[in-house]
Design a protein around this motif. Structure first.
Motif, mmCIF file in Angstrom:
data_model
loop_
_atom_site.group_PDB
_atom_site.id
_atom_site.type_symbol
_atom_site.label_atom_id
_atom_site.label_comp_id
_atom_site.label_asym_id
_atom_site.label_seq_id
_atom_site.Cartn_x
_atom_site.Cartn_y
_atom_site.Cartn_z
ATOM 1 N N LEU A 176 46.788 98.743 7.642
ATOM 2 C CA LEU A 176 46.655 99.018 6.208
ATOM 3 C C LEU A 176 45.535 100.022 5.939
ATOM 4 C CD1 LEU A 176 47.143 95.545 4.481
ATOM 5 C CD2 LEU A 176 48.684 97.498 4.410
ATOM 6 N N ASN A 177 44.542 100.094 6.825
ATOM 7 C CA ASN A 177 43.483 101.081 6.639
ATOM 8 C C ASN A 177 44.019 102.499 6.806
ATOM 9 O OD1 ASN A 177 41.615 99.051 6.185
ATOM 10 N ND2 ASN A 177 40.973 98.957 8.331
ATOM 11 N N GLN A 178 45.002 102.676 7.698
ATOM 12 C CA GLN A 178 45.668 103.972 7.813
ATOM 13 C C GLN A 178 46.485 104.271 6.559
ATOM 14 O OE1 GLN A 178 45.514 106.350 10.031
ATOM 15 N NE2 GLN A 178 44.398 105.395 11.731
ATOM 16 N N VAL A 179 47.104 103.234 6.000
ATOM 17 C CA VAL A 179 47.870 103.404 4.763
ATOM 18 C C VAL A 179 46.946 103.890 3.641
ATOM 19 C CG1 VAL A 179 49.195 102.222 2.962
ATOM 20 C CG2 VAL A 179 49.619 101.705 5.373
ATOM 21 N N ILE A 180 45.742 103.321 3.593
ATOM 22 C CA ILE A 180 44.781 103.739 2.566
ATOM 23 C C ILE A 180 44.496 105.236 2.696
ATOM 24 C CG2 ILE A 180 42.409 103.511 1.751
ATOM 25 C CD1 ILE A 180 42.537 100.558 2.636
ATOM 26 N N ARG A 222 41.864 121.607 9.240
ATOM 27 C CA ARG A 222 42.359 120.429 9.963
ATOM 28 C C ARG A 222 41.205 119.479 10.304
ATOM 29 N NH1 ARG A 222 47.601 121.713 11.889
ATOM 30 N NH2 ARG A 222 48.044 123.939 11.694
ATOM 31 N N GLY A 223 40.095 120.050 10.737
ATOM 32 C CA GLY A 223 38.936 119.224 11.061
ATOM 33 C C GLY A 223 38.362 118.535 9.835
ATOM 34 N N ILE A 224 38.356 119.257 8.720
ATOM 35 C CA ILE A 224 37.865 118.677 7.467
ATOM 36 C C ILE A 224 38.736 117.497 7.045
ATOM 37 C CG2 ILE A 224 37.561 119.107 4.998
ATOM 38 C CD1 ILE A 224 36.823 122.019 5.775
ATOM 39 N N VAL A 225 40.063 117.695 7.130
ATOM 40 C CA VAL A 225 40.996 116.629 6.741
ATOM 41 C C VAL A 225 40.846 115.428 7.664
ATOM 42 C CG1 VAL A 225 43.429 116.002 6.583
ATOM 43 C CG2 VAL A 225 42.649 118.181 5.642
ATOM 44 N N HIS A 269 39.097 109.881 8.528
ATOM 45 C CA HIS A 269 38.330 108.935 9.334
ATOM 46 C C HIS A 269 37.239 108.258 8.497
ATOM 47 C CE1 HIS A 269 39.355 110.308 13.710
ATOM 48 N NE2 HIS A 269 40.416 109.956 13.009
ATOM 49 N N ASP A 270 36.600 109.029 7.608
ATOM 50 C CA ASP A 270 35.586 108.444 6.731
ATOM 51 C C ASP A 270 36.206 107.420 5.786
ATOM 52 O OD1 ASP A 270 33.638 109.953 7.915
ATOM 53 O OD2 ASP A 270 33.412 111.379 6.253
ATOM 54 N N CYS A 271 37.411 107.715 5.316
ATOM 55 C CA CYS A 271 38.133 106.795 4.435
ATOM 56 C C CYS A 271 38.420 105.486 5.169
ATOM 57 C CB CYS A 271 39.435 107.445 3.969
ATOM 58 S SG CYS A 271 40.413 106.455 2.819
ATOM 59 N N ILE A 272 38.917 105.594 6.391
ATOM 60 C CA ILE A 272 39.223 104.404 7.184
ATOM 61 C C ILE A 272 37.954 103.621 7.498
ATOM 62 C CG2 ILE A 272 40.068 103.639 9.450
ATOM 63 C CD1 ILE A 272 42.006 106.081 9.314
ATOM 64 N N ALA A 273 36.888 104.348 7.854
ATOM 65 C CA ALA A 273 35.616 103.686 8.165
ATOM 66 C C ALA A 273 35.093 102.910 6.971
ATOM 67 C CB ALA A 273 34.591 104.722 8.629
ATOM 68 N N ARG A 274 35.266 103.474 5.784
ATOM 69 C CA ARG A 274 34.813 102.777 4.579
ATOM 70 C C ARG A 274 35.627 101.510 4.346
ATOM 71 N NH1 ARG A 274 31.297 100.302 1.803
ATOM 72 N NH2 ARG A 274 31.690 100.222 -0.449
ATOM 73 N N ALA A 275 36.924 101.576 4.599
ATOM 74 C CA ALA A 275 37.765 100.386 4.468
ATOM 75 C C ALA A 275 37.325 99.310 5.454
ATOM 76 C CB ALA A 275 39.225 100.736 4.685
#
Length: 272
Positions: A166-170, A251-254, A259-265
């Motif tokens: 679900l973290n990938q879904v986020i 691509r690196g920015i995205v 990854h930051d989004c997933i880490a926050r989750a």
């Protein structure tokens, strides 16, 4: 369409999106109940959609077949402990909060529950949403079908087999509308700085974005890469723009942002 009584604990943006999708898809408004401390939010929902509203979490939950927990993660424990006064064994509990794991809900309720975690996004409000769903093994196929029906009223759904997916879904769907909005915002701002009227710039950008998404959807045999290459003539204007993005390491920015989004989750899962 099977229609059962649904209550939403919380009346924020996501509740508005889902209830709007439900009503627009033909779900009976009188079977939908939303609760919230804010009178203004409840009044707006009732006037706009005709659904039931109140401040009484316990009564709304007691009368519902499906209970959708739509409060902020930091309030979830308090809300669940209040609802645990009731017998929830025959109700389907659906959550839309990022970062609160299934184990935590079992800790909060301290009784057996049927739980499905979902991750919808805001385009649900206009029927173009994407929702990721995870059901514990004990959840019946009938309950999974009911939850899918509710979430499909606002768009598409995908099931994941592991909760941590679900973290990938986020990162891919829940948060990603903001990524696209940011890109569109930057394009519009650039055009405005060059003297283009904002309404003209917006019309051009929004239609281009819509068209690009539809091209991906309707050409399932072609990858996003191939579709990009199809409009990137060697030495042309598109190639020049794409080269600038590549030079800036888009691509690196995205990848870093996702990854930051997933880490926050993951961090939120430890907090709540």
């Amino acid at each position: 369409m099977t229609q059962k009584k649904i209550c939403f604990i919380g009346a924020g943006n996501m509740t508005r999106s889902i209830t709007n999708g439900l009503v627009k898809s033909g779900y009976a408004p009188e079977l939908i109940h939303a609760t919230n401390p804010s009178e203004a939010k409840l009044t707006a929902l009732h006037q706009e959609l005709g659904i039931q509203v109140s401040h009484d979490n316990l009564k709304a939950t007691e009368e519902a077949d499906v209970v959708v927990l739509a409060v902020k993660p930091q309030l979830m424990e308090q809300v669940c402990q209040q609802l645990s006064q009731l017998d929830l064994s025959q109700k389907l509990i659906v959550t839309i909060a990022a970062g609160v794991t299934a184990k935590r809900y079992h800790d909060f309720f301290k009784q057996p529950i049927k739980l499905i975690r979902t991750m919808p996004n805001t385009p649900t409000q206009i029927g173009y949403g994407m929702t990721g769903l995870y059901a514990e093994p004990s959840v019946s196929d009938a309950d999974k079908a009911l939850c899918e029906q509710i979430m499909k009223s606002g768009g598409e759904v995908v099931w994941v087999s592991k909760e941590d997916e679900l973290n990938q879904v986020i990162a891919l769907a829940g948060s990603s509308p903001a990524y696209f909005f940011l890109m569109m915002e930057a394009m519009i701002d650039s055009a405005k700085q060059d003297g283009v009227d904002e309404s003209v710039a917006r019309a051009l950008v929004q239609q281009a974005a819509l068209g690009a998404a539809q091209m991906v959807k309707h050409n399932t045999n072609l990858s996003a890469r191939q579709l990009r290459e199809n409009v990137t003539s060697k030495g042309g204007t598109t190639a020049q723009a794409v080269a600038a993005f590549e030079q800036a390491d888009l691509r690196g920015i995205v990848r870093g942002a996702m990854h930051d989004c997933i880490a926050r989750a993951e961090e939120m899962a430890k907090q709540f």
